[in-house]
Design a protein around this motif. Structure first.
Motif, PDB file in Angstrom:
ATOM      1  N   LEU A  71      37.559  49.734  52.922  1.00  0.00           N
ATOM      2  CA  LEU A  71      37.699  49.704  51.475  1.00  0.00           C
ATOM      3  C   LEU A  71      38.917  50.520  51.067  1.00  0.00           C
ATOM      4  O   LEU A  71      39.062  51.684  51.466  1.00  0.00           O
ATOM      5  CB  LEU A  71      36.441  50.287  50.823  1.00  0.00           C
ATOM      6  N   ARG A  72      39.816  49.928  50.270  1.00  0.00           N
ATOM      7  CA  ARG A  72      40.973  50.632  49.740  1.00  0.00           C
ATOM      8  C   ARG A  72      40.699  51.057  48.291  1.00  0.00           C
ATOM      9  O   ARG A  72      39.932  50.403  47.585  1.00  0.00           O
ATOM     10  CB  ARG A  72      42.208  49.742  49.786  1.00  0.00           C
ATOM     11  N   ARG A  73      41.344  52.118  47.878  1.00  0.00           N
ATOM     12  CA  ARG A  73      41.152  52.593  46.514  1.00  0.00           C
ATOM     13  C   ARG A  73      41.460  51.486  45.499  1.00  0.00           C
ATOM     14  O   ARG A  73      40.754  51.303  44.515  1.00  0.00           O
ATOM     15  CB  ARG A  73      42.037  53.813  46.259  1.00  0.00           C
ATOM     16  N   GLU A  74      42.538  50.721  45.751  1.00  0.00           N
ATOM     17  CA  GLU A  74      42.963  49.682  44.806  1.00  0.00           C
ATOM     18  C   GLU A  74      42.055  48.457  44.819  1.00  0.00           C
ATOM     19  O   GLU A  74      42.172  47.587  43.951  1.00  0.00           O
ATOM     20  CB  GLU A  74      44.406  49.265  45.094  1.00  0.00           C
ATOM     21  N   ASP A  75      41.144  48.369  45.795  1.00  0.00           N
ATOM     22  CA  ASP A  75      40.198  47.235  45.844  1.00  0.00           C
ATOM     23  C   ASP A  75      39.096  47.365  44.799  1.00  0.00           C
ATOM     24  O   ASP A  75      38.510  46.363  44.386  1.00  0.00           O
ATOM     25  CB  ASP A  75      39.525  47.151  47.222  1.00  0.00           C
ATOM     26  N   THR A 108      33.780  43.900  43.854  1.00  0.00           N
ATOM     27  CA  THR A 108      34.745  44.485  44.782  1.00  0.00           C
ATOM     28  C   THR A 108      34.676  43.775  46.131  1.00  0.00           C
ATOM     29  O   THR A 108      35.713  43.422  46.715  1.00  0.00           O
ATOM     30  CB  THR A 108      34.481  45.993  44.955  1.00  0.00           C
ATOM     31  N   ALA A 109      33.477  43.556  46.631  1.00  0.00           N
ATOM     32  CA  ALA A 109      33.314  42.847  47.908  1.00  0.00           C
ATOM     33  C   ALA A 109      33.923  41.451  47.825  1.00  0.00           C
ATOM     34  O   ALA A 109      34.571  40.980  48.769  1.00  0.00           O
ATOM     35  CB  ALA A 109      31.830  42.759  48.270  1.00  0.00           C
ATOM     36  N   THR A 110      33.727  40.792  46.687  1.00  0.00           N
ATOM     37  CA  THR A 110      34.277  39.446  46.509  1.00  0.00           C
ATOM     38  C   THR A 110      35.789  39.455  46.631  1.00  0.00           C
ATOM     39  O   THR A 110      36.386  38.637  47.352  1.00  0.00           O
ATOM     40  CB  THR A 110      33.868  38.894  45.133  1.00  0.00           C
ATOM     41  N   MET A 141      37.348  40.379  37.775  1.00  0.00           N
ATOM     42  CA  MET A 141      37.450  41.678  37.108  1.00  0.00           C
ATOM     43  C   MET A 141      38.835  42.305  37.259  1.00  0.00           C
ATOM     44  O   MET A 141      38.975  43.524  37.375  1.00  0.00           O
ATOM     45  CB  MET A 141      36.379  42.644  37.639  1.00  0.00           C
ATOM     46  N   ILE A 142      39.876  41.469  37.241  1.00  0.00           N
ATOM     47  CA  ILE A 142      41.247  41.961  37.249  1.00  0.00           C
ATOM     48  C   ILE A 142      41.786  41.872  35.823  1.00  0.00           C
ATOM     49  O   ILE A 142      41.865  40.774  35.260  1.00  0.00           O
ATOM     50  CB  ILE A 142      42.139  41.133  38.194  1.00  0.00           C
ATOM     51  N   TYR A 143      42.136  43.007  35.231  1.00  0.00           N
ATOM     52  CA  TYR A 143      42.618  43.027  33.844  1.00  0.00           C
ATOM     53  C   TYR A 143      43.962  43.752  33.774  1.00  0.00           C
ATOM     54  O   TYR A 143      44.079  44.878  34.265  1.00  0.00           O
ATOM     55  CB  TYR A 143      41.604  43.713  32.928  1.00  0.00           C
ATOM     56  N   PRO A 144      44.985  43.103  33.171  1.00  0.00           N
ATOM     57  CA  PRO A 144      44.937  41.732  32.662  1.00  0.00           C
ATOM     58  C   PRO A 144      44.804  40.744  33.818  1.00  0.00           C
ATOM     59  O   PRO A 144      45.194  41.053  34.933  1.00  0.00           O
ATOM     60  CB  PRO A 144      46.281  41.567  31.943  1.00  0.00           C
ATOM     61  N   ALA A 145      44.213  39.592  33.545  1.00  0.00           N
ATOM     62  CA  ALA A 145      43.947  38.606  34.590  1.00  0.00           C
ATOM     63  C   ALA A 145      45.241  38.198  35.278  1.00  0.00           C
ATOM     64  O   ALA A 145      46.265  37.979  34.640  1.00  0.00           O
ATOM     65  CB  ALA A 145      43.264  37.381  33.993  1.00  0.00           C
ATOM     66  N   GLU A 149      43.665  30.877  34.109  1.00  0.00           N
ATOM     67  CA  GLU A 149      42.574  29.918  34.205  1.00  0.00           C
ATOM     68  C   GLU A 149      41.308  30.571  34.758  1.00  0.00           C
ATOM     69  O   GLU A 149      41.366  31.483  35.576  1.00  0.00           O
ATOM     70  CB  GLU A 149      42.956  28.736  35.098  1.00  0.00           C
ATOM     71  N   ASN A 150      40.166  30.045  34.320  1.00  0.00           N
ATOM     72  CA  ASN A 150      38.878  30.496  34.849  1.00  0.00           C
ATOM     73  C   ASN A 150      38.485  29.680  36.074  1.00  0.00           C
ATOM     74  O   ASN A 150      38.921  28.540  36.257  1.00  0.00           O
ATOM     75  CB  ASN A 150      37.792  30.328  33.783  1.00  0.00           C
ATOM     76  N   ASN A 151      37.640  30.272  36.915  1.00  0.00           N
ATOM     77  CA  ASN A 151      36.982  29.511  37.973  1.00  0.00           C
ATOM     78  C   ASN A 151      35.957  28.596  37.312  1.00  0.00           C
ATOM     79  O   ASN A 151      35.206  29.041  36.433  1.00  0.00           O
ATOM     80  CB  ASN A 151      36.293  30.453  38.953  1.00  0.00           C
ATOM     81  N   THR A 152      35.909  27.332  37.709  1.00  0.00           N
ATOM     82  CA  THR A 152      35.011  26.372  37.056  1.00  0.00           C
ATOM     83  C   THR A 152      34.206  25.590  38.086  1.00  0.00           C
ATOM     84  O   THR A 152      34.639  25.382  39.223  1.00  0.00           O
ATOM     85  CB  THR A 152      35.796  25.377  36.179  1.00  0.00           C
ATOM     86  N   ILE A 153      33.030  25.142  37.647  1.00  0.00           N
ATOM     87  CA  ILE A 153      32.123  24.370  38.502  1.00  0.00           C
ATOM     88  C   ILE A 153      31.420  23.314  37.654  1.00  0.00           C
ATOM     89  O   ILE A 153      31.366  23.419  36.423  1.00  0.00           O
ATOM     90  CB  ILE A 153      31.047  25.258  39.165  1.00  0.00           C
TER      91      ILE A 153
END
Length: 272
Positions: A71-75, A108-110, A141-145, A149-153
């Motif tokens: 795990l990195r701090r920036e993760d 974070t794991a994702t 959860m990256i801001y600003p994205a 686009e969003n992930n879609t299903i």
């Protein structure tokens, strides 16, 4: 399955918001569909095809599921999960990162796993899973994205994916078994399994049950999803329920009722 179709239609006819639902009897090949082509923001349901993409990359020899990643701090990112609260330098196996992504919906794991395999691998695996109208676009959860686009299903795509994993039609039999075993350890159980016997709001005494569910939920304001494979009395049903423009409490109640209807059909009132 006509009786079940009618019961599910009645529930959805009274539900607020927009719903997309697909229920399939994986052993008999019959299904119920409602809004199956609707496109929904994926929320954390996208973590299931990401899991499959990790197993696909391992099968291709890119790494072993027992390899460790630090795990990195920036993760570290917020939202669901607990890894963000842990110290940088923590080393977990890839299998453990996947487990946290699914059973705690850890963001974070994702993102650690997305960095490991890359977008191309996720896109290729989604195509292999039959997810023709769904799209992976960005990390969580990256801001600003980093990408707008969003992930879609779509419900139909997610149903294809669950069926392929549950019946071992994708990757190796061992990989499919491992993915289902991880999903069965799900800790977020306030949706589809909530009204099953021994479930969180069932009211019966917790204990051994005659069912198992391998599931993954996802949510945000106005959206409440839950998808999974219900195992009961030797039968297997994939259940996909996606929603938008809903209040959380009402939507969770609908999800619980959908799960209960499928369970009762499988165990007591099912007929060819």
């Amino acid at each position: 399955m006509e009786r079940l179709r009618q019961r599910l239609s009645d529930i959805l006819g009274k539900a607020e918001g927009t719903w997309g639902v697909v229920v399939e009897d994986l052993d008999r090949g019959v299904r119920f569909e409602h809004g199956e082509e609707e496109v929904f923001i994926a929320e954390s349901v996208i973590k299931v095809p990401i899991m499959a993409a990790v197993y696909a990359a391992a099968q291709q020899g890119r790494f072993s599921m027992d390899d460790r990643i630090a795990l990195r701090r920036e993760d570290r990112v917020g939202g669901s999960g607990m890894v963000f609260a842990l110290s940088p330098g923590l080393r977990l196996t890839i299998r453990e990162w996947v487990t946290l992504m699914i059973i705690q919906s850890d963001n974070t794991a994702t993102n650690v796993l997305i960095d490991l395999i890359g977008k191309e691998q996720i896109d290729a695996t989604m195509r292999e899973l039959g997810m023709k109208s769904s799209k992976y676009s960005r990390k969580l959860m990256i801001y600003p994205a980093d990408v707008a686009e969003n992930n879609t299903i779509t419900p139909k795509d997610v149903s294809r994916m669950l069926g392929a994993i549950a019946t071992g039609r994708v990757l190796s039999h061992q990989a499919c078994e491992e993915m289902i075993a991880i999903m069965k350890k799900q800790q977020w159980r306030n949706g589809l399994p909530s009204m099953l016997p021994g479930g969180p709001v069932d009211g019966s005494t917790p204990g051994e049950t005659d069912w198992e569910i391998a599931c993954k939920s996802g949510w945000d304001t106005g959206r409440q999803h839950d998808v999974g494979v219900l195992y009961a009395k030797g039968r297997r049903f994939s259940i996909v329920a996606l929603s938008r423009n809903v209040k959380a409490e009402a939507a969770l109640h609908v999800l619980g009722r959908l799960g209960k209807e499928v369970y009762e059909y499988a165990t007591q009132k099912g007929s060819p």
